[in-house]
Design a protein around this motif. Structure first.
Motif: not given
Lengths: 247, 112
Positions: A53-66
């Motif tokens: 989720v973090k990787e996919l988020g990063a590609e679209q400018g969404l920051y994900v805390l794991c």
């Protein structure tokens, strides 16, 4: 300073109770549609789906805390978040070591699957994830902080699986970075009695198990840029960083 | 019956004795949800639980429960021991489960 909308309590399809449509891609897409800038991935007793989720988020400018929503020996649910991949992996080892060897019955509890980018199932978790770990709340807090993570007891006002339901009251020496409160109790009058028990920050989140729930409740952080360090500063109300709103 | 007699009759482990060992036992309450114990246990009850967190002692003190019986071989956490010593609340232990030890305590108390 920027003000960012965050929902730090989201389950994926890996949680038995998480909808199978809660794939990493679907979560990222829905979060962006809902105007979120920051999300937290908190499956029950597992961090295994969070990195994608973090990787996919990063590609679209969404920051994900794991992280994960840990169930302590006392059956208190606690949100945990980590920055470094090595910390996440070390914490996963800690979970694996402390998780009861009770087999999941998918028909009763739901499927526990991890998917890849193409949404192929790459892993099926055999152990039931919703059981309590063999580690108490203090031991878990110590481990999370040793790994540089955030430790946030979840939905403390609920009548089950909460700090208050299981332990009666909030321990005075609890080293929590914040407490999560249900959306129903986010207004100042309802929060007041909890504030007496805990001097730190309160956040709220959706506890989404279905995609339509993502972002229904959120916390707004005013911070300089997005990082775990900045969020930590906001939780501590330091350096002009703060929590602007709970909704 | 006081806590000491109960401990001796059932051969319970003593993790922490204290002045509560001489207190009279009025009955028992078996529960692992601390919020429920806070609402429903009665003064003088011994509390049978598997919870080992320090909050157990705080609630025992609040509700005037003289003793806590930890089941299934659980040991008290460090924080629990420290608070129990300070508050003078007895912490006892057994390898038996909650059902069994509650039954034994019940039998002891009603037979008198």
């Amino acid at each position: 300073m920027i003000t960012l909308r965050s929902d730090l309590h989201i389950h994926t399809l890996l949680s038995p109770c998480g909808d199978l449509d809660m794939t990493p891609a679907a979560i990222v897409q829905r979060a962006i549609e809902k105007g979120l800038h920051l999300i937290g991935i908190t499956d029950h007793n597992s961090t295994r789906q969070a990195m994608l989720v973090k990787e996919l988020g990063a590609e679209q400018g969404l920051y994900v805390l794991c992280g994960a929503e840990i169930n302590t020996r006392e059956e208190v649910h606690c949100l945990t978040f980590f920055d470094e991949e090595s910390a996440i992996s070390e914490f996963q080892d800690f979970i694996d070591k402390n998780l009861s060897d009770i087999e999941n019955d998918p028909l009763r509890f739901g499927h526990q699957v991890q998917v890849d980018r193409e949404e192929n199932i790459v892993y099926i978790e055999k152990k039931l994830l919703i059981t309590a770990l063999h580690a108490g709340i203090d031991e878990i807090e110590t481990e999370v902080h040793r790994l540089g993570g955030l430790f946030i007891p979840a939905h403390v006002d609920r009548t089950r699986f909460s700090l208050i339901s299981q332990l009666g009251f909030i321990p005075a020496d609890l080293r929590a970075d914040a407490l999560e409160i249900s959306a129903a109790n986010c207004h100042p009058e309802a929060l007041a009695p909890y504030r007496i028990m805990f001097p730190g920050a309160f956040i709220t989140g959706s506890d989404a198990h279905y995609s339509h729930q993502i972002g229904n409740h959120y916390t707004e952080f005013t911070i300089k840029d997005i990082s775990l360090a900045e969020i930590t500063m906001a939780l501590k109300n330091q350096g002009g960083r703060f929590i602007k709103k709970l909704l | 019956m006081n806590v000491r007699e109960l401990q001796q009759k059932l051969s319970l482990t003593v993790f922490c004795g204290g002045r509560s060992m001489e207190y009279e036992v009025s009955g028992g309450y078996t529960c692992d949800l601390l919020s429920d114990v806070m609402g429903h246990a009665r003064s003088g009850n011994v509390w049978i639980t598997l919870q080992t967190h320090q909050n157990v002692v705080a609630i025992a003190s609040l509700k005037e429960l003289p003793a806590i019986v930890l089941v299934k071989g659980f040991n008290p956490d460090t924080g629990m021991m420290e608070h129990a010593e300070k508050e003078g609340i007895a912490i006892l232990g057994t390898d038996e489960d909650s059902f069994t030890v509650s039954g034994r305590i019940y039998q002891l108390l009603v037979s008198r």
